[in-house]
Write a protein that holds these residues in place. Structure first.
Motif, short mmCIF file in Angstrom:
data_model
loop_
_atom_site.label_atom_id
_atom_site.label_comp_id
_atom_site.label_asym_id
_atom_site.label_seq_id
_atom_site.Cartn_x
_atom_site.Cartn_y
_atom_site.Cartn_z
N TYR A 37 0.85 -1.18 0.00
CA TYR A 37 0.00 0.00 0.00
C TYR A 37 0.90 1.24 0.00
O TYR A 37 2.07 1.17 0.36
CB TYR A 37 -0.85 0.06 1.28
CG TYR A 37 -1.89 -0.99 1.44
CD1 TYR A 37 -1.58 -2.27 1.88
CD2 TYR A 37 -3.24 -0.69 1.22
CE1 TYR A 37 -2.57 -3.23 2.07
CE2 TYR A 37 -4.23 -1.64 1.42
CZ TYR A 37 -3.89 -2.90 1.85
OH TYR A 37 -4.87 -3.84 2.06
N GLU A 46 -3.77 3.57 -0.25
CA GLU A 46 -4.26 2.82 -1.41
C GLU A 46 -3.39 1.60 -1.65
O GLU A 46 -2.17 1.63 -1.47
CB GLU A 46 -4.26 3.70 -2.67
CG GLU A 46 -2.90 4.19 -3.12
CD GLU A 46 -2.90 4.80 -4.50
OE1 GLU A 46 -3.81 4.50 -5.32
OE2 GLU A 46 -1.96 5.56 -4.80
N LEU A 47 -4.03 0.52 -2.09
CA LEU A 47 -3.32 -0.70 -2.45
C LEU A 47 -2.77 -0.55 -3.86
O LEU A 47 -3.52 -0.20 -4.78
CB LEU A 47 -4.28 -1.90 -2.38
CG LEU A 47 -3.71 -3.24 -2.76
CD1 LEU A 47 -2.67 -3.71 -1.74
CD2 LEU A 47 -4.83 -4.28 -2.87
N SER A 60 -2.46 -1.84 -9.33
CA SER A 60 -3.34 -0.72 -9.62
C SER A 60 -2.93 -0.13 -10.97
O SER A 60 -1.78 -0.28 -11.42
CB SER A 60 -3.24 0.34 -8.52
OG SER A 60 -1.96 0.95 -8.53
N ASN A 104 -9.06 -5.38 -1.50
CA ASN A 104 -8.17 -4.25 -1.21
C ASN A 104 -7.96 -4.08 0.29
O ASN A 104 -7.19 -3.20 0.71
CB ASN A 104 -8.74 -2.96 -1.78
CG ASN A 104 -8.68 -2.91 -3.29
OD1 ASN A 104 -7.99 -3.70 -3.93
ND2 ASN A 104 -9.41 -1.98 -3.87
#
Length: 122
Positions: A37, A46-47, A60, A104
């Motif tokens: 992350y 955020e992953l 991502s 996630n």
């Protein structure tokens, strides 16, 4: 819960590379889906990359094609190779066990480490 220990961050120029490492103690590592992350100032965590127990990976859109996640079960360590770094990659990077490969969310009962700072700037 034992905290992960992240390392390898630093200051790098745009276009440069860094390799992050995350050591995880305990017997759960080899049976755990692991993820990296990141959290930039003022933004939510955020992953960015996931590696499954079989070595399958997902990313991502923001890092796909530039970052590579891998794991070494013998060393209880997960890595993140980051190439073609951009200023927008600047963040604190964390690793953690994930709830599932397509999730996630961190695994229930997992702990966060201190993270490692990555700064991309000229």
């Amino acid at each position: 819960q034992v905290q992960p220990v992240e390392s390898g961050g630093g200051l790098v120029q745009p276009g440069g590379s860094l390799r992050l490492s995350c050591a995880v103690s305990g017997s759960l590592f080899s049976s755990s889906v692991m993820g990296w992350y990141r959290q930039a100032p003022g933004k939510q965590r955020e992953l960015v990359a996931t590696v499954g127990t079989t070595g399958a990976t997902r990313y991502s859109d923001s890092v796909k094609g530039r970052f590579t996640i891998s794991r070494d079960n013998a060393k209880n360590t997960v890595y993140l190779q980051m190439n073609s770094l951009k200023p927008e990659d600047t963040a604190v990077y964390f690793c953690n066990r994930l709830r599932a490969y397509y999730s996630n969310d961190p695994a229930s009962g997992s702990s966060w480490g201190q993270g490692t700072q990555v700064t991309v700037s000229s």
